[in-house]
Design an enzyme around this catalytic site. Structure first.
Site, PDB file in Angstrom:
ATOM      1  N   CYS A 382      41.018  47.731  40.929  1.00 48.11           N
ATOM      2  CA  CYS A 382      41.939  48.345  41.887  1.00 48.11           C
ATOM      3  C   CYS A 382      42.284  49.778  41.465  1.00 48.11           C
ATOM      4  CB  CYS A 382      43.168  47.468  42.109  1.00 48.11           C
ATOM      5  SG  CYS A 382      43.836  47.699  43.767  1.00 48.11           S
ATOM      6  N   HIS A 508      40.873  42.514  43.634  1.00 49.27           N
ATOM      7  CA  HIS A 508      41.294  41.890  42.374  1.00 49.27           C
ATOM      8  C   HIS A 508      40.519  40.586  42.150  1.00 49.27           C
ATOM      9  CE1 HIS A 508      45.046  44.255  41.641  1.00 49.27           C
ATOM     10  NE2 HIS A 508      44.942  44.459  42.939  1.00 49.27           N
ATOM     11  N   GLU A 510      40.312  38.871  39.628  1.00 47.99           N
ATOM     12  CA  GLU A 510      41.019  37.977  38.687  1.00 47.99           C
ATOM     13  C   GLU A 510      41.798  36.865  39.388  1.00 47.99           C
ATOM     14  OE1 GLU A 510      41.794  41.125  39.309  1.00 47.99           O
ATOM     15  OE2 GLU A 510      43.943  41.518  39.202  1.00 47.99           O
TER      16      GLU A 510
END
Ligand code: GLN
Length: 535
Positions: A382, A508, A510
């Site tokens: 990001c 993102h 994650e």
């Protein structure tokens, strides 16, 4: 179809005992027995969501597929159980009040006086029950944030009391408390637990199960004492000792029969205890992975929880590469041209972290420059990706003033620009580009090789984007735009093919990495960092 059962997880004595981990573990164990479950978090603060909170207040903000900015515990829920949470899995006092006030303004209450009981408590109950009904869950696990005794949690406790009263065996309470060890006395103390349970009883809630957090092993004597003083069955008092890895918690809970106790309390038939095969295989692999891989996190929040999902994703990817991931926080505010080599020394790979605002920006650009020119595997996420793009513009394209509009509104070379639909937004809360969006990968890219698929979906949380006016120049000079959103044409991924691993994602990744389903980008990044180390 059996009716939905509700498990309420509360916490007493002190905060940070790990209610999120216990809730996730219960979810995991029930799932292993074939139940369809979900986990929901109620946070007693007034904010509508944690999106506007500084990470120093509440750690990372976790984003669901449908674009809700939520508490980081939802990340645990997904990583442990593989479920996909949604807006309905995250609720705050602020949202409950807002919804009640909106109804009042619409006239829905037909002239009644609006009160905490019954209107706020009814709204809480509605949000709990609705989740169970909507998706036909066998179990809804509802974690109540905060600690028993907080003024803010009172309406939630009243809602739980009512639901237990209305639903009988179909609603149970698991209370998590702390048993401190007093070194000077050489004793484990149960009094705080007794007081905490009394506090619950005083609002009409009799806990059905107790999980005692402890740093020392608790003998049966202590468990018997707690059971007797708190009116809880002996088999319903389990302990949660400190463990080297949170993913061991479900196994320890299963060994003590927590899932069996829950099922018995709910009046469910008890079948043989499942194996947890893949989960245990993961833990075994993790234990055997002793060789270290060093990853530096370049960011501005010097707090474990601020980059929680990134940390977990890297550590899971380490396990699947048979390595132990050692993470070092590198404060981007302190990075300079002079000290970058020394600060990044010893790292096999670098993650340039997400973030907002001016602070620590220069350090991120310096780190991206150093790793690009020294061919160190680098993952920009990001804001991290945006910094890679800015660095490239400044040092390769020759635009010394290149910047993001977030940092410099007047820059001529706005290689990162505000998104069109964000231009007229004045409210900060919940207005970013949020949640899962589709991305199409270019087939000749490294990223495509990593994902093995052309169409992916990843979650977003940002206002700014790569400025397509510069795309050709970037590509001519070696930074490729290899992932795009098919509808908006926004660039989602950049990479430099000639380098070992230099990939930036506007999204993102994650948020999607789970224990049993680690994310391909993190797996490949760690794999490359290991190869880099060996050379
Ligand atoms: N501040 C940047 C933006 O809003 C990046 C956000 C982030 O890193 N999550 O676009």
């Amino acid at each position: 179809m059996a009716e939905t059962k509700y498990i309420f997880v509360t916490g007493g004595v002190v905060s940070s005992l790990g209610k999120g981990i216990i809730s996730s573990s219960i979810g995991k164990l029930l799932q292993a027995r074939g139940y369809n479950i979900t986990i929901q978090k109620f946070d007693p603060y007034i904010n509508i969501d944690p999106g506007t909170l500084n990470p120093y207040e509440h750690g990372e903000c976790y984003v669901t597929v449908d674009g809700m900015e939520t508490d980081l515990d939802l990340g645990h829920y997904e990583r442990f159980t593989g479920i996909k949470t949604t807006k309905a899995n995250s609720m705050t006092t602020g949202r409950i009040y807002k919804s009640v006030i909106d109804k009042e303004r619409r006239g829905d209450y037909l002239g009644k006086t609006i009160q905490v009981v019954p209107h706020i408590t009814d709204e809480i109950k509605r949000n709990i029950k609705q989740l169970g009904l909507k998706y036909n869950y066998d179990f809804v696990i509802t974690e109540i944030g905060g600690t028993i005794g907080d003024i803010e949690s009172a309406p939630f406790l009243e809602a739980i009391r009512q639901m237990k009263w209305e639903l009988g065996k179909r609603a149970i309470n698991l209370h998590l408390t702390y048993v401190p060890y007093l070194k000077a006395a050489g004793e484990l103390k149960t009094k705080p637990t007794q007081h905490s349970v009394k506090e619950l009883q005083s609002v009409g809630i009799q806990p059905d199960l107790l999980v005692l957090r402890t740093e020392q092993h608790l003998g049966d004597g202590i468990r018997k004492k707690v059971a007797a003083f708190c009116n809880v069955d002996f088999d319903c008092v389990v302990q949660s000792e400190d463990l080297p890895c949170i993913y061991e918690v479900p196994v320890k809970m299963q060994e003590q029969g927590l899932d069996v106790a829950i099922l018995r309390k709910c009046g469910e038939e008890i079948k043989p205890t499942p194996e947890l095969g893949p989960w245990k295989a993961f833990l075994e692999r993790r234990k055997n992975a002793t060789e270290e891989i060093h990853i530096g996190l370049v960011g501005k929040y010097d707090l474990q929880d601020a980059y929680k999902s990134i940390r977990e994703s890297l550590s899971q990817a380490g396990t699947y590469n048979d390595h132990k991931t050692v993470l070092t926080f590198i404060n981007s505010e302190e990075l300079t041209e002079e000290n970058v080599a020394e600060r990044l020394a010893g790292q096999d790979g670098i993650v340039v972290c997400p973030g907002f605002g001016q602070r620590g920006i220069d350090g991120k650009v310096i780190a991206a420059h150093y790793t690009r020119t020294h061919n160190i595997p680098t993952f920009g996420i990001c804001l991290g990706m945006q910094m890679m793009v800015i660095e490239f513009a400044r040092n390769v394209l020759g635009y010394k003033d290149a910047n993001s509009r977030e940092i410099d509104e007047k820059t001529i070379h706005n290689v990162i620009d505000i998104m069109e639909e964000q231009k007229n937004i004045t409210n900060m809360g919940g207005t970013m580009r949020l949640g899962a969006y589709e991305c199409v990968l270019r087939q000749d890219s490294r990223t495509f090789e990593i994902y093995h698929q052309e169409h992916i979906q990843e979650r977003h949380r940002h206002r700014y984007e790569f400025n397509n006016d510069y795309e050709k120049e970037y590509e001519k000079n070696g930074m490729m735009c290899v992932g795009r959103n098919p509808e908006s044409d926004l660039v989602e991924i950049v990479e430099i093919p000639g380098l070992k691993w230099y990939i930036g994602t506007q999204f993102h990744p994650e948020y999607q990495s789970t224990v049993l389903n680690p994310h391909p980008l993190f797996l490949d990044f760690i794999k490359t960092a290991i190869e880099n180390k060996q050379k």
